[in-house]
Motif scaffolding. Structure first.
Motif, PDB file in Angstrom:
ATOM      1  N   ARG A  83      69.697  26.481  12.704  1.00  0.00           N
ATOM      2  CA  ARG A  83      68.625  26.912  11.824  1.00  0.00           C
ATOM      3  C   ARG A  83      67.560  25.828  11.659  1.00  0.00           C
ATOM      4  N   ILE A  84      67.976  24.568  11.617  1.00  0.00           N
ATOM      5  CA  ILE A  84      67.022  23.482  11.401  1.00  0.00           C
ATOM      6  C   ILE A  84      66.028  23.406  12.559  1.00  0.00           C
ATOM      7  N   VAL A  85      66.493  23.556  13.778  1.00  0.00           N
ATOM      8  CA  VAL A  85      65.608  23.507  14.939  1.00  0.00           C
ATOM      9  C   VAL A  85      64.622  24.678  14.886  1.00  0.00           C
ATOM     10  N   ARG A  86      65.110  25.859  14.553  1.00  0.00           N
ATOM     11  CA  ARG A  86      64.249  27.040  14.475  1.00  0.00           C
ATOM     12  C   ARG A  86      63.188  26.871  13.394  1.00  0.00           C
ATOM     13  N   THR A  91      62.058  24.053  12.068  1.00  0.00           N
ATOM     14  CA  THR A  91      61.146  22.960  12.419  1.00  0.00           C
ATOM     15  C   THR A  91      60.186  23.398  13.518  1.00  0.00           C
ATOM     16  N   ALA A  92      60.659  24.172  14.479  1.00  0.00           N
ATOM     17  CA  ALA A  92      59.787  24.693  15.532  1.00  0.00           C
ATOM     18  C   ALA A  92      58.733  25.619  14.940  1.00  0.00           C
ATOM     19  N   GLN A 141      68.295  27.316  23.157  1.00  0.00           N
ATOM     20  CA  GLN A 141      69.398  27.537  22.224  1.00  0.00           C
ATOM     21  C   GLN A 141      69.720  29.024  22.120  1.00  0.00           C
ATOM     22  N   LEU A 152      60.313  21.411  20.503  1.00  0.00           N
ATOM     23  CA  LEU A 152      61.127  22.240  19.607  1.00  0.00           C
ATOM     24  C   LEU A 152      61.126  23.708  20.035  1.00  0.00           C
ATOM     25  N   ALA A 193      63.433  23.962  22.945  1.00  0.00           N
ATOM     26  CA  ALA A 193      64.810  23.804  22.460  1.00  0.00           C
ATOM     27  C   ALA A 193      65.296  25.086  21.787  1.00  0.00           C
ATOM     28  N   THR A 194      64.435  25.721  21.029  1.00  0.00           N
ATOM     29  CA  THR A 194      64.799  26.985  20.382  1.00  0.00           C
ATOM     30  C   THR A 194      65.032  28.073  21.417  1.00  0.00           C
TER      31      THR A 194
END
Length: 115
Positions: A2-5, A7-8, A106, A99, A102-103
């Protein structure tokens, strides 16, 4: 994660907000009016993509990654021609691209539950 999503999405909104005013003021870069409108449209598309990412739409992650990559290309060009704010745009675009990708990656690793 969730943090990556989140932040993106945040980075995409930040770069999109930086794009929105180009239709009205390009900071003295003397860009053609159609180009300025396209940059502002990219800002709108970025906000829509970020909302889609947060809403977990299937197209949200690819849209955020695409918007970030287009912004990164534009930022590289703006730095190359010496536009004001180019380095800031490059930094935020680079973060958004990393990001966003990465999302996207992921989401491909996470198996979807059968409906």
């Amino acid at each position: 994660m969730r943090i990556v999503r989140y932040t993106a999405a945040f980075a995409t909104v930040v770069i999109s907000l930086m794009n929105l005013p180009f239709a009205f003021d390009d900071g003295g870069a003397d860009l053609a009016l159609p180009v300025r409108y396209l940059i502002s449209l990219l800002g709108v598309l970025g906000i829509v993509a970020a909302v889609a990412l947060l809403a977990k739409a299937s197209w949200g992650a690819p849209a955020v990654a695409a918007v970030a990559v287009v912004n990164l290309i534009g930022a590289v060009v703006s730095v190359a021609v010496g536009m004001e704010g180019g380095l800031i745009g490059l930094t935020v675009s680079l973060v958004a691209t990393v990001l966003g990708v990465a999302t996207l990656l992921q989401g491909r690793r996470t198996p979807q539950a059968a409906a």
